[in-house]
Design an enzyme around this catalytic site. Structure first.
Site, short mmCIF file in Angstrom:
data_model
loop_
_atom_site.label_atom_id
_atom_site.label_comp_id
_atom_site.label_asym_id
_atom_site.label_seq_id
_atom_site.Cartn_x
_atom_site.Cartn_y
_atom_site.Cartn_z
N ASN A 9 0.86 -1.18 0.00
CA ASN A 9 0.00 0.00 0.00
C ASN A 9 0.90 1.23 0.00
O ASN A 9 1.48 1.58 1.04
CB ASN A 9 -0.90 -0.01 1.24
CG ASN A 9 -1.73 1.25 1.36
OD1 ASN A 9 -1.80 2.04 0.43
ND2 ASN A 9 -2.37 1.45 2.50
N LYS A 11 0.07 4.22 -0.29
CA LYS A 11 -0.59 5.43 0.22
C LYS A 11 -0.32 6.57 -0.78
O LYS A 11 -0.28 6.30 -1.96
CB LYS A 11 -0.10 5.74 1.64
CG LYS A 11 -0.22 4.49 2.53
CD LYS A 11 -0.02 4.71 3.97
CE LYS A 11 -0.20 3.39 4.72
NZ LYS A 11 -0.10 3.52 6.16
N HIS A 90 -9.50 1.21 5.12
CA HIS A 90 -8.20 1.46 5.76
C HIS A 90 -8.40 2.50 6.87
O HIS A 90 -9.20 3.43 6.72
CB HIS A 90 -7.20 1.97 4.73
CG HIS A 90 -5.80 1.99 5.26
ND1 HIS A 90 -5.35 2.99 6.09
CD2 HIS A 90 -4.78 1.12 5.12
CE1 HIS A 90 -4.09 2.73 6.43
NE2 HIS A 90 -3.72 1.60 5.85
N GLU A 92 -6.78 4.99 7.69
CA GLU A 92 -6.59 6.38 7.26
C GLU A 92 -7.82 6.90 6.52
O GLU A 92 -8.13 8.09 6.58
CB GLU A 92 -5.32 6.48 6.39
CG GLU A 92 -4.07 6.39 7.27
CD GLU A 92 -2.87 5.75 6.61
OE1 GLU A 92 -2.81 5.69 5.37
OE2 GLU A 92 -1.97 5.28 7.35
N GLU A 160 -4.91 -4.36 11.00
CA GLU A 160 -3.88 -3.33 11.13
C GLU A 160 -4.15 -2.52 12.40
O GLU A 160 -4.96 -1.57 12.37
CB GLU A 160 -3.90 -2.39 9.92
CG GLU A 160 -3.60 -3.07 8.60
CD GLU A 160 -3.08 -2.08 7.57
OE1 GLU A 160 -1.94 -2.26 7.13
OE2 GLU A 160 -3.79 -1.13 7.23
N GLY A 166 2.81 2.90 10.55
CA GLY A 166 3.75 3.99 10.30
C GLY A 166 4.52 4.43 11.52
O GLY A 166 5.15 5.48 11.51
N SER A 205 3.80 -1.58 10.36
CA SER A 205 5.25 -1.62 10.50
C SER A 205 5.87 -2.97 10.13
O SER A 205 6.83 -3.41 10.75
CB SER A 205 5.66 -1.19 11.92
OG SER A 205 5.27 0.15 12.15
P1 13P Z 1 3.23 0.82 7.60
O1 13P Z 1 3.75 -0.49 7.03
O2 13P Z 1 3.95 2.01 7.04
O3 13P Z 1 3.16 0.79 9.07
O4 13P Z 1 1.72 0.98 7.07
C1 13P Z 1 0.84 -0.05 7.27
C2 13P Z 1 -0.39 0.22 6.50
O5 13P Z 1 -1.18 1.07 6.87
C3 13P Z 1 -0.61 -0.55 5.27
O6 13P Z 1 -1.90 -0.40 4.81
#
Ligand code: 13P
Length: 244
Positions: A9, A11, A90, A92, A160, A166, A205
């Site tokens: 992903n 983003k 997600h 976010e 997640e 992140g 992560s």
């Molecule tokens: P990270 O791997 O950067 O923590 O992000 C995870 C994520 O939100 C994948 O959709």
């Protein structure tokens, strides 16, 4: 559920040059299904480069079939672009765009109607984890997608934990496995016929270092990778870890 699933992903990151570099450097391993979900505008080019090594995913689609929804991309358009997988719900999207379980369900229905595979993202906040409410929270999020889980030809869940996204602070394997077991239990309860075919992925992560440990557990059938998917070598290493 024979293949492990590794999803990138991006983003709102990456560009055309990175896309070309990544596409030419990924291993093709028969027991791993690799999916790359770039920003939607790059999906078409990525599909041209896929060559059967990976599949193209989208990070989101609109909750309507079509119409006056400025800025939205429909599930049918995702299919047109060559995508086979779409992330939905997600954290976010849930936090930055106020997407609740109802919107997630509507999007999921659109994804299924377009013949694509939804990957439903769920996860608790740090406050919920620290107050012992993590499992209840995730159970509610999964249960809210019962219709989608039952009707999809192919569907996966991505666990997640929000506090692990992140932050560089992955959940411990014990925490991840425990939640995956809980999700598996919910699936058996709410969609018994479909449950065995639904993969449960971990995200938060994930990197080349912790991936082998995560894949040591059969409860973890794949990973959803953010930051580390923006590093070609690291992402390739995660795919190789999934193949072991
Ligand atoms: P990270 O791997 O950067 O923590 O992000 C995870 C994520 O939100 C994948 O959709």
């Amino acid at each position: 559920m024979t293949q492990r699933l590794v999803i990138a992903n991006w983003k709102m990151n990456g560009d055309l040059a990175f896309l070309e570099a990544l596409a030419s450097s990924l291993p093709s391993l028969s027991n791993v299904q690799t999916v790359i979900a770039p920003p939607a505008v790059y999906a078409l080019r990525l599909a041209e480069l896929a060559q059967g090594v990976f599949e193209v995913g989208l990070q989101d689609v609109g909750s309507h079939e079509s119409g006056a929804h400025t800025g939205e991309v429909s599930a049918a358009m995702a299919r047109d672009l060559g995508a086979s997988v779409v992330l939905v719900g997600h954290s976010e999207r849930r936090s930055e765009h106020a997407e609740d379980d109802k919107i997630v369900a509507a999007k999921c229905e659109q994804i299924i109607a377009a013949g694509l595979m939804p990957v439903i993202c769920v996860g608790e906040t740090l406050v919920e984890r620290e107050s012992g409410k993590a499992i209840d929270r995730v159970r509610a999020q999964v249960t809210a997608q019962k219709h989608c889980l039952r009707n999809a030809k192919e569907v996966a869940i991505a666990y997640e934990p929000i506090w692990a996204i992140g932050t560089g602070k992955s959940a411990t394997v014990t925490e991840a496995v425990q939640m995956h077991q809980a999700i598996r239990g919910v699936l058996k309860e709410i969609v018994p016929a479909a449950a065995p075919g639904i993969s449960i992925l971990y995200g938060g992560s994930v990197n080349a270092e912790n991936a082998p440990e995560l894949f040591a557990y059969p409860e973890i059938q794949g990973v959803l990778v953010g930051g580390a998917s923006l590093d070609t070598q690291q992402f390739a290493a995660i795919i190789r870890a999934a193949a072991k």
